[in-house]
Enzyme design. Sequence first.
Site, PDB file in Angstrom:
ATOM      1  N   ASP A   1       0.684  -1.159   0.011  1.00  0.00           N
ATOM      2  CA  ASP A   1       0.114  -0.008   0.038  1.00  0.00           C
ATOM      3  C   ASP A   1       0.893   1.339   0.026  1.00  0.00           C
ATOM      4  OD1 ASP A   1       0.792   0.156   2.738  1.00  0.00           O
ATOM      5  OD2 ASP A   1      -0.889  -0.708   3.391  1.00  0.00           O
TER       6      ASP A   1
ATOM      7  N   ARG B   1       0.596   6.735  -0.377  1.00  0.00           N
ATOM      8  CA  ARG B   1      -0.023   5.718   0.738  1.00  0.00           C
ATOM      9  C   ARG B   1      -1.277   5.596   0.063  1.00  0.00           C
ATOM     10  NH1 ARG B   1      -2.689   2.440   3.072  1.00  0.00           N
ATOM     11  NH2 ARG B   1      -2.482   1.996   5.134  1.00  0.00           N
TER      12      ARG B   1
ATOM     13  N   ASP C   1      -5.392  -1.328   3.457  1.00  0.00           N
ATOM     14  CA  ASP C   1      -4.509  -1.546   4.392  1.00  0.00           C
ATOM     15  C   ASP C   1      -3.787  -2.753   3.759  1.00  0.00           C
ATOM     16  OD1 ASP C   1      -2.587  -1.201   6.420  1.00  0.00           O
ATOM     17  OD2 ASP C   1      -3.949  -1.171   7.763  1.00  0.00           O
TER      18      ASP C   1
ATOM     19  N   GLU D   1       1.371  -6.249   6.365  1.00  0.00           N
ATOM     20  CA  GLU D   1       2.949  -5.902   6.796  1.00  0.00           C
ATOM     21  C   GLU D   1       3.889  -7.103   6.036  1.00  0.00           C
ATOM     22  OE1 GLU D   1       3.636  -3.098   7.505  1.00  0.00           O
ATOM     23  OE2 GLU D   1       1.858  -2.445   8.109  1.00  0.00           O
TER      24      GLU D   1
ATOM     25  N   ARG E   1       3.345  11.307   3.873  1.00  0.00           N
ATOM     26  CA  ARG E   1       3.164  10.572   2.768  1.00  0.00           C
ATOM     27  C   ARG E   1       1.832  11.259   2.285  1.00  0.00           C
ATOM     28  NH1 ARG E   1       3.116   4.432   4.999  1.00  0.00           N
ATOM     29  NH2 ARG E   1       1.632   5.621   6.298  1.00  0.00           N
TER      30      ARG E   1
END
Length: 323
Positions: free
Chosen positions: A143, A213, A218, A221, A255
């Site tokens: 993302d 971003r 989302d 990770e 961002r």
Amino acid sequence: MGNAIRLLYRKCCTAATDDKPHGVSALSRDLFSFETTSQVPEGLGSYVVSSIKAQANWYGKILEAWKQAKPRPQTDEEAARLVITTLKGHKKADVEGLLSFYRLPSPGKLDEVSNESPVSVSEGLKFELQTLPVDQKSVADGDTVTVYVSSTDPIVSSTLPKDVSLAAAKRAKARENKNYTEADALHKKIIASGYRMINVQNKEVLAKKFRIRLRGIDAPESKIPFGKESHDELLKMVEGKSLKVLVYAEDRYGRCVGDIYCNGKFVQEVMLKKGLAWHYLAYDKRPELAKWENEAKQKRIGLWAAKNPEKPWEWRKNKRGGN
């Protein structure tokens, strides 16, 4: 006879050029290149019947129309309509050849497709960026992507520091004199200021760095399941492409938060439909994002193949808490 040979060549060689960049992103990139070099793309002459001088005239007209479009074309259909409207009155073979070169819809095909954008432009749009081609190292995760925008873009030129502009000019002179040590030192100064010299078709371009971003999603990770798959999918989509970014806000990390379009595709839509990102409902209530996430859930694809996929915002919270 010459025109017939060109058209025959085009038909014979289409299959051989299927892997070349195409669509709205490629047209945008070539228009930017034309603005800085006054050169039309290599290979175009095999698709059209008019001279290079005439081709340059078209690109000048299309570039001006592109800049004035609000918002700029973000789908292949919108790009095709802009080309057709701008070149109204020109030879039909040239217009159709230009569309074919970028694999944009022909005039007849446009009647068969929707005029609707992939997603509506929301209120609160601050500005639009048209990026240079994205390189492999620019994608941090599923993302976030780092992009560069030419200093000729009004968004960048209006805030370009004088010392950066001067350093770029001095660097060009140093390289001309083959003083590469000085040139490298000047480039480090430029980079430290948030800019970089980018090579575009063998011509150096001063560009500003923006970290983007992706708005409304989302992604997992990198250290949790499907983090790598999410990263790789985003990289596959944007690498080597010029992107259109609609910026709505700036987050606490500096961002730009925005919607990204690549070759007419809405990037967040692709990530959600492939199950490689969550709808970030806490920050974005758009119903289409929820719809695309639910489609992936129902198909149990991507991260939704797991019974209880780990939410990235919870993972970050636990990490900050030392758990």
